[in-house]
Design a protein around this motif. Structure first.
Motif, PDB file in Angstrom:
ATOM      1  N   MET A 180      30.080 -27.010  17.839  1.00 43.60           N
ATOM      2  CA  MET A 180      28.980 -27.835  17.344  1.00 43.60           C
ATOM      3  C   MET A 180      27.627 -27.308  17.813  1.00 43.60           C
ATOM      4  O   MET A 180      26.687 -27.175  17.021  1.00 43.60           O
ATOM      5  CB  MET A 180      29.141 -29.288  17.804  1.00 43.60           C
ATOM      6  CG  MET A 180      27.935 -30.163  17.458  1.00 43.60           C
ATOM      7  SD  MET A 180      28.156 -31.879  17.929  1.00 43.60           S
ATOM      8  CE  MET A 180      29.344 -32.387  16.706  1.00 43.60           C
ATOM      9  N   ILE A 181      27.525 -26.975  19.095  1.00 40.87           N
ATOM     10  CA  ILE A 181      26.229 -26.545  19.618  1.00 40.87           C
ATOM     11  C   ILE A 181      25.839 -25.182  19.056  1.00 40.87           C
ATOM     12  O   ILE A 181      24.652 -24.888  18.867  1.00 40.87           O
ATOM     13  CB  ILE A 181      26.236 -26.533  21.158  1.00 40.87           C
ATOM     14  CG1 ILE A 181      24.803 -26.673  21.662  1.00 40.87           C
ATOM     15  CG2 ILE A 181      26.854 -25.278  21.722  1.00 40.87           C
ATOM     16  CD1 ILE A 181      24.705 -27.044  23.101  1.00 40.87           C
ATOM     17  N   THR A 182      26.828 -24.341  18.740  1.00 36.17           N
ATOM     18  CA  THR A 182      26.533 -23.067  18.088  1.00 36.17           C
ATOM     19  C   THR A 182      25.916 -23.304  16.717  1.00 36.17           C
ATOM     20  O   THR A 182      24.932 -22.659  16.338  1.00 36.17           O
ATOM     21  CB  THR A 182      27.814 -22.217  17.952  1.00 36.17           C
ATOM     22  OG1 THR A 182      28.357 -21.999  19.249  1.00 36.17           O
ATOM     23  CG2 THR A 182      27.512 -20.892  17.302  1.00 36.17           C
ATOM     24  N   LYS A 183      26.471 -24.247  15.978  1.00 34.66           N
ATOM     25  CA  LYS A 183      25.916 -24.583  14.662  1.00 34.66           C
ATOM     26  C   LYS A 183      24.523 -25.175  14.792  1.00 34.66           C
ATOM     27  O   LYS A 183      23.631 -24.891  13.986  1.00 34.66           O
ATOM     28  CB  LYS A 183      26.840 -25.579  13.955  1.00 34.66           C
ATOM     29  CG  LYS A 183      28.165 -24.970  13.510  1.00 34.66           C
ATOM     30  CD  LYS A 183      29.047 -26.010  12.834  1.00 34.66           C
ATOM     31  CE  LYS A 183      30.371 -25.383  12.380  1.00 34.66           C
ATOM     32  NZ  LYS A 183      31.268 -26.387  11.764  1.00 34.66           N
ATOM     33  N   LEU A 184      24.330 -26.009  15.808  1.00 40.63           N
ATOM     34  CA  LEU A 184      23.024 -26.622  16.008  1.00 40.63           C
ATOM     35  C   LEU A 184      21.977 -25.565  16.322  1.00 40.63           C
ATOM     36  O   LEU A 184      20.842 -25.625  15.837  1.00 40.63           O
ATOM     37  CB  LEU A 184      23.092 -27.647  17.145  1.00 40.63           C
ATOM     38  CG  LEU A 184      23.932 -28.908  16.905  1.00 40.63           C
ATOM     39  CD1 LEU A 184      23.979 -29.753  18.169  1.00 40.63           C
ATOM     40  CD2 LEU A 184      23.379 -29.718  15.758  1.00 40.63           C
ATOM     41  N   ASN A 190      22.672 -29.756   8.997  1.00 42.86           N
ATOM     42  CA  ASN A 190      23.040 -30.533   7.811  1.00 42.86           C
ATOM     43  C   ASN A 190      22.866 -32.040   8.026  1.00 42.86           C
ATOM     44  O   ASN A 190      23.831 -32.806   7.997  1.00 42.86           O
ATOM     45  CB  ASN A 190      24.486 -30.235   7.390  1.00 42.86           C
ATOM     46  CG  ASN A 190      24.690 -28.788   6.997  1.00 42.86           C
ATOM     47  OD1 ASN A 190      23.803 -28.170   6.409  1.00 42.86           O
ATOM     48  ND2 ASN A 190      25.834 -28.227   7.348  1.00 42.86           N
ATOM     49  N   LEU A 191      21.634 -32.447   8.258  1.00 37.19           N
ATOM     50  CA  LEU A 191      21.350 -33.857   8.502  1.00 37.19           C
ATOM     51  C   LEU A 191      21.426 -34.663   7.209  1.00 37.19           C
ATOM     52  O   LEU A 191      20.902 -34.251   6.174  1.00 37.19           O
ATOM     53  CB  LEU A 191      19.961 -34.015   9.133  1.00 37.19           C
ATOM     54  CG  LEU A 191      19.782 -33.403  10.527  1.00 37.19           C
ATOM     55  CD1 LEU A 191      18.336 -33.510  10.968  1.00 37.19           C
ATOM     56  CD2 LEU A 191      20.699 -34.065  11.536  1.00 37.19           C
ATOM     57  N   GLU A 237      25.164 -40.908  11.739  1.00 39.17           N
ATOM     58  CA  GLU A 237      26.295 -40.389  12.525  1.00 39.17           C
ATOM     59  C   GLU A 237      25.805 -39.577  13.727  1.00 39.17           C
ATOM     60  O   GLU A 237      26.315 -39.720  14.838  1.00 39.17           O
ATOM     61  CB  GLU A 237      27.179 -39.522  11.631  1.00 39.17           C
ATOM     62  CG  GLU A 237      28.412 -38.979  12.346  1.00 39.17           C
ATOM     63  CD  GLU A 237      29.274 -38.129  11.428  1.00 39.17           C
ATOM     64  OE1 GLU A 237      30.042 -37.305  11.965  1.00 39.17           O
ATOM     65  OE2 GLU A 237      29.167 -38.272  10.196  1.00 39.17           O
ATOM     66  N   LYS A 238      24.778 -38.734  13.495  1.00 39.18           N
ATOM     67  CA  LYS A 238      24.262 -37.896  14.584  1.00 39.18           C
ATOM     68  C   LYS A 238      23.546 -38.740  15.642  1.00 39.18           C
ATOM     69  O   LYS A 238      23.681 -38.473  16.849  1.00 39.18           O
ATOM     70  CB  LYS A 238      23.299 -36.841  14.026  1.00 39.18           C
ATOM     71  CG  LYS A 238      23.926 -35.845  13.072  1.00 39.18           C
ATOM     72  CD  LYS A 238      24.873 -34.928  13.796  1.00 39.18           C
ATOM     73  CE  LYS A 238      25.284 -33.729  12.939  1.00 39.18           C
ATOM     74  NZ  LYS A 238      25.969 -34.098  11.688  1.00 39.18           N
ATOM     75  N   ILE A 320      18.168 -34.335  18.380  1.00 39.63           N
ATOM     76  CA  ILE A 320      16.855 -34.983  18.339  1.00 39.63           C
ATOM     77  C   ILE A 320      15.792 -34.007  17.833  1.00 39.63           C
ATOM     78  O   ILE A 320      14.949 -34.359  16.987  1.00 39.63           O
ATOM     79  CB  ILE A 320      16.468 -35.535  19.725  1.00 39.63           C
ATOM     80  CG1 ILE A 320      17.435 -36.658  20.144  1.00 39.63           C
ATOM     81  CG2 ILE A 320      15.037 -36.059  19.720  1.00 39.63           C
ATOM     82  CD1 ILE A 320      17.481 -37.828  19.185  1.00 39.63           C
ATOM     83  N   GLU A 321      15.810 -32.781  18.320  1.00 46.16           N
ATOM     84  CA  GLU A 321      14.840 -31.787  17.855  1.00 46.16           C
ATOM     85  C   GLU A 321      15.079 -31.423  16.397  1.00 46.16           C
ATOM     86  O   GLU A 321      14.143 -31.081  15.675  1.00 46.16           O
ATOM     87  CB  GLU A 321      14.897 -30.538  18.735  1.00 46.16           C
ATOM     88  CG  GLU A 321      14.328 -30.778  20.131  1.00 46.16           C
ATOM     89  CD  GLU A 321      14.345 -29.527  20.991  1.00 46.16           C
ATOM     90  OE1 GLU A 321      14.993 -28.530  20.595  1.00 46.16           O
ATOM     91  OE2 GLU A 321      13.701 -29.546  22.069  1.00 46.16           O
ATOM     92  N   GLY A 322      16.338 -31.511  15.944  1.00 44.97           N
ATOM     93  CA  GLY A 322      16.641 -31.282  14.537  1.00 44.97           C
ATOM     94  C   GLY A 322      16.015 -32.335  13.638  1.00 44.97           C
ATOM     95  O   GLY A 322      15.757 -32.081  12.452  1.00 44.97           O
TER      96      GLY A 322
END
Length: 347
Positions: A180-184, A190-191, A237-238, A320-322
């Motif tokens: 997950m963190i790699t994708k972030l 994908n929000l 969800e996020k 949050i930054e996303g």
């Protein structure tokens, strides 16, 4: 890419002018001394001498100085500096000096940055190794014990298999969080923005974590009773995951019979701030700047008394930054911590 010269003729012009003035003055003095002063001859002499001096000096400068300056640029280009490669070569010494000094400063900063990244890489690999080997060795230990004969004891067999299963679950949890963190970090978040009631999301998190909190007699509570829904615009969800990670963290490092309190406050510019506050052990000030790094641990002893992947706060920060929002942390060692983040409010 061919390197082009940005020629400056100041040196040649000034040098030719000095030679011409001196020679003209000397010639005029000599002609005056011998009483044959002719202004037309002097004018032709001045023009001819200036042009001749200019081209000779310019040629010599290009041959001996420009060539050496070009070599400096060629040497610098070997270091693959795009700044120098895409720039015309100047032959003005002051400009060249400034550019080389700027290049040196940039390289120094680049080297220091690489050193920091290398240190971070070593620390990260060490942390990943620690996080993975702990459950792996746990699983290995129980399986080897079973293979050594404990398998014949039904009670021990079930007990050890259950503990091995927990170790496997921990490994899966770590790998999933790493994925997950790699994708972030590569921007693959994908929000899915929707309007939802943040109070309801917080209550859902409280319901999910109630049993976990009860094990330490920690009370999950709002700072007040919110009678009206507070609508926000974000990925539901996020944001639920953010609140879950923060509440889990407060329970994990909270003290027995403590509290985890969530408050929601209005801010300016159509924003709200969600605060997650506990009265646990708190965090020393020196650790706060690095709290959101992957696998960063306040306790450097290497012993992890609590579970988890070590990626929870890092995931929170990226989510949050996303959303183009901010996250804050305040803590006093021995008194507790408060994590807060902003969200866009909507009607």
């Amino acid at each position: 890419m061919a390197i082009s010269f940005k020629k400056t003729y100041k040196f040649a012009v000034k040098s030719a002018l000095y030679i011409t003035l001196f020679s003209t003055g000397f010639l005029a003095a000599m002609m005056y001394f011998f009483l044959i002063l002719r202004w037309d001859f002097i004018a032709i002499f001045v023009v001819s001498l200036f042009i001749f001096s200019f081209f000779v000096i310019q040629y010599r400068v290009e041959r001996f100085i420009y060539r050496r300056v070009k070599k400096i640029y060629d040497d610098v280009s070997l270091l693959e500096s795009s700044t120098f490669r895409n720039k015309s070569i100047t032959t003005d010494m002051a400009t060249l000096t400034r550019e080389v000094q700027k290049f040196a400063r940039d390289k120094k900063i680049e080297i220091e940055t690489l050193k920091i990244r290398e240190e971070y890489r070593r620390e990260f690999l060490g942390n990943v190794s620690h996080e993975l080997k702990t459950p792996l060795f746990t699983v290995q230990g129980y399986l080897l014990t079973l293979l050594d004969g404990a398998m014949n004891d039904k009670t021990l067999r079930k007990k050890y298999l259950q503990r091995a299963e927990k170790g496997v679950e921990r490994l899966i949890y770590i790998v999933q969080d790493l994925d997950m963190i790699t994708k972030l970090e590569v921007g693959d978040l994908n929000l899915n923005y929707t309007k939802f009631n943040i109070v309801e999301v917080v209550q859902n998190v409280f319901d999910l974590l109630e049993m976990k909190a009860d094990k330490k007699s920690i009370m999950l509570m709002f700072d007040m009773k919110y009678l009206k829904p507070i609508m926000v615009y974000a990925d539901r969800e996020k944001i639920q995951q953010v609140i879950t990670n923060l509440v889990v963290n407060s329970i994990k490092y909270g003290k027995d019979n403590g509290t985890t309190e969530i408050s929601i406050e209005d801010l300016v510019n159509n924003k709200i701030i969600v605060r997650v506050k506990d009265n646990g052990e708190g965090i020393e000030k020196k650790h706060i700047p690095r709290l959101f790094e992957r696998f960063y641990r306040v306790d450097k002893s290497g012993a992890r008394t609590e579970g988890g992947s070590g990626l929870g706060l890092s995931i929170v920060k990226h989510i949050i930054e996303g959303h183009d929002e901010k996250i804050y942390v305040e803590s006093k060692h021995g008194e507790g911590s408060e994590f807060s983040f902003t969200l866009e409010k909507t009607k």
